[in-house]
Every structure is written in structure tokens, then in C-alpha cells.
Design an enzyme around this catalytic site. Structure first.
Site, PDB file in Angstrom:
ATOM      1  N   SER A  87      53.563  85.549   0.226  1.00  0.00           N
ATOM      2  CA  SER A  87      53.500  84.190   0.766  1.00  0.00           C
ATOM      3  C   SER A  87      52.127  83.544   0.618  1.00  0.00           C
ATOM      4  CB  SER A  87      53.918  84.202   2.240  1.00  0.00           C
ATOM      5  OG  SER A  87      53.050  85.023   2.986  1.00  0.00           O
ATOM      6  N   TYR A 133      51.117  81.807  -7.028  1.00  0.00           N
ATOM      7  CA  TYR A 133      52.082  81.726  -5.921  1.00  0.00           C
ATOM      8  C   TYR A 133      52.902  80.434  -6.019  1.00  0.00           C
ATOM      9  CZ  TYR A 133      53.653  80.625  -1.190  1.00  0.00           C
ATOM     10  OH  TYR A 133      54.409  80.241  -0.104  1.00  0.00           O
ATOM     11  N   ARG A 144      44.294  69.777   8.183  1.00  0.00           N
ATOM     12  CA  ARG A 144      45.261  69.551   7.090  1.00  0.00           C
ATOM     13  C   ARG A 144      46.688  69.790   7.575  1.00  0.00           C
ATOM     14  NH1 ARG A 144      47.727  73.457   4.373  1.00  0.00           N
ATOM     15  NH2 ARG A 144      48.850  72.918   2.465  1.00  0.00           N
ATOM     16  N   GLY A 177      56.450  86.228   9.278  1.00  0.00           N
ATOM     17  CA  GLY A 177      56.174  85.241  10.322  1.00  0.00           C
ATOM     18  C   GLY A 177      57.348  84.306  10.550  1.00  0.00           C
TER      19      GLY A 177
END
Ligand code: NAI
Ligand code: 15L
Length: 274
Positions: free
Chosen positions: A73, A138, A176, A15
Site C-alpha cells: 500500500s 505503487y 494535504r 488498516g
């Protein structure tokens, strides 16, 4: 350091990589592309895994700098994170060291500090030296990447800017993200600043636009020459109407900086896969 021209972009099919392929050439960079997935419309891209050390040596040869976006990710099983994000990032730094590449920009994440409680207004902005509190394997891999960058600066003189990116998408898609959103255009501004600022040693910064609802300190990024121009507030009315106001007191998804990664990382990973 002379301003880098040829930059290896890892994660070029992803992305952020796709957005940066469009935006960074305007700053004068010649991008060399690498991803384990084919990069659409880029037959010259190197299709290689970060585990392939020979391919990484070929990829870094003759480059001035690396923008390291490749990796998993979202949250994933530890073994997968270990291979792609931890060993993979080590392999890339080793290739950089062997080839004499002097500058890396590392896509760290807010999830390196995801267990930081969402600050109440009177607490002020989260400083860059807040204790690291990864919210997932992660996030832990991003802590490793930041420490690896520090080691390669101290031991080998390879400079890195580690950018704890908030949410880099064309638009924020929940309330958020109104606090941590980084527009693609501001992302390009920040990556350019991180690639070209002199004498960064190893510098860690937060990466976001100048959002009205900002919760962290952008001063370290601004010190690199970054001048954000966007603010997520133009998306606020629509998101608040759909979801309700941000509520750190009673919504568990809003209690910590890492949001849904804290409360339910596997659910977040599934929900977020897009
Ligand atoms: P993405 O998941 O869309 O793209 C990651 C790319 O890395 C993919 O194209 C994938 O094929 C590639 N990749 C994964 N494992 C690989 C391996 N072993 N070898 C080679 N390539 C591999 O992620 P996105 O959103 O583009 O993020 C880019 C980077 O920025 C990631 O490191 C992510 O952790 C970080 N980041 C992104 C944020 C965001 O809001 N998009 C926020 C914080 C950090
Ligand atoms: C990240 O680190 C992820 O890579 C990205 O997909 C977003 O979920 C972002 O954090 C976020 O916190 O919104």
C-alpha cells in the site's frame, strides 16, 4: 445483479481491512477474510498470499463479490510491487473468472493520478477522466489494476468499481489529507454502494468524504448511490496549527495530488509505515 451477501475481503489484516471488518457487517454482508498476515481475532480467516492460486480458488468459491484491498500500500521496489499488486491482482481476477464471481471492488488509489498538479481554485475539481499520471511504481500498479478491471469487464463480463481512495484512516494526519480524507464510516458507505449498485460495468470513482477542501469530483461516486456524511474540516484547526496552511505554491509536498509520494517516495514509505 442480486445484492451480494458473501463478500471475500482481501487484505483483511490491514488498516482499511480492519476498519471494514468492523463496519461492513452492519450492511448485511457476510465477510470471508483473506490476508498473507494473520487476521487478529479471526481464526476462520484464510492466511494466504495472492501468489497462491489454489488458495485464491478456495477463497472465492461461493462468494458473490470481492472487495480487493490486499497488496503493498506504499511505494516499494518494482519487483515487490509486481508480485503482490500486479500478478497478485491478476491471480485474483482469474480465480473470480473461474468461479463465476460477477463483481469486484478494487482499492485503487489517488497515486494512479498522483502527478496531477494540485488544482488552483479557478481550475475546479479534478475530473475522473483526468489523464493517469502515476507517481510511483505503487501508483503504476493501481493503473494496471484499473485496466485489468476494464479488460475483465469487456472480455468476461466481470463488473468492477475501481475506487481511487484518498486517505482512509480514522483521522487525517496532515493538511494535504484534509482534501482527500475518507472517514472509515464513509469508506463503508462507498464500499457498500460499489458492491450493490446495479450495472456498473467498469466504473472508476474517487473515494473521499465530502470535505470542505475537496479537490476532485465526487459525482461518479454519488452516482453509485454513495452519500458521504463526513467532512475533514473539523480536524483543520489542529493540523494547520501544527503544520501551517496548505501551500501548493511553495511547499513541494503540496504541489501535486500525490503529495509526498511525488517528492520523496522512499521517505514517504518509511515515514508512513505505522
Ligand atoms: P495495509 O498495508 O494496511 O493493508 C494491506 C494488507 O494487504 C496487509 O494486511 C497485507 O498483509 C496484505 N497483503 C500485502 N501483500 C499481500 C499478498 N501478496 N497477499 C495477501 N495479502 C497481502 O493497507 P491499507 O491502508 O489497509 O490499504 C488497503 C488497500 O487500499 C491497499 O490496496 C491500498 O493500496 C489501498 N489504498 C489505501 C489507502 C489508505 O488511505 N489507506 C489510500 C489509497 C489506496
Ligand atoms: C495510498 O494509496 C496509501 O495506501 C495510503 O497509505 C495513504 O498514504 C494514501 O494513499 C494517501 O495518499 O494519503
Amino acid at each position: 445483479m442480486a445484492a451480494p451477501r458473501t463478500v471475500l475481503l482481501t487484505g483483511a489484516a490491514g488498516g482499511v481491512g480492519t476498519l471494514m471488518r468492523e463496519l461492513l457487517p452492519a450492511y448485511g454482508y457476510e465477510l470471508r477474510l483473506l490476508d498473507v498476515a494473520p487476521v487478529p481475532d479471526a481464526p476462520q480467516a484464510l492466511t494466504a498470499d495472492l501468489s497462491d492460486r489454489a488458495a485464491l480458488r478456495e477463497a472465492v468459491a461461493g462468494t458473490d463479490a470481492i472487495l480487493h484491498l490486499a497488496g503493498i500500500s506504499l511505494e516499494a521496489p518494482f519487483e515487490e510491487i509486481l508480485e503482490a499488486n500486479i500478478t497478485g491482482t491478476y491471480n485474483l481476477y482469474e480465480a473470480a473468472r473461474e468461479a463465476g464471481v460477477r463483481r469486484v471492488v478494487f482499492a485503487s488509489s489517488n497515486h494512479a493520478v498522483g502527478y496531477t498538479p494540485w488544482p488552483r481554485p479557478e481550475q475546479g475539481l479534478i475530473p475522473i477522466d483526468t489523464p493517469r499520471r502515476p507517481d510511483t511504481f505503487y501508483g503504476l500498479s493501481k493503473c494496471f489494476g484499473e485496466d485489468l478491471a476494464q479488460l475483465y469487464w469487456d472480455r468476461h463480463g466481470i463488473e468492477t468499481v475501481s475506487i481511487r481512495i484518498g486517505s482512509c484512516f480514522p483521522k487525517p494526519f496532515n493538511v494535504r489529507m484534509l482534501a482527500v480524507w475518507m472517514s472509515p464510516e464513509d469508506g463503508a458507505r462507498l464500499f457498500h454502494a460499489a458492491l450493490s449498485a446495479p450495472d456498473v460495468g467498469h466504473t472508476v470513482v474517487y473515494g473521499s468524504s465530502a470535505n470542505t477542501r475537496l479537490v476532485w469530483d465526487l459525482a461518479p461516486a454519488r452516482a453509485l448511490g454513495y452519500e458521504p456524511e463526513d467532512d475533514s474540516e473539523r480536524f483543520a484547526a489542529e493540523l494547520v496549527a501544527a503544520e501551517g496552511e496548505f501551500d501548493a505554491e511553495s511547499n513541494p509536498d503540496h504541489a501535486y495530488l500525490g503529495g509526498g509520494f511525488v517528492t520523496d517516495p522512499p521517505l514517504w514509505a518509511n515515514r508512513h509505515a505505522r
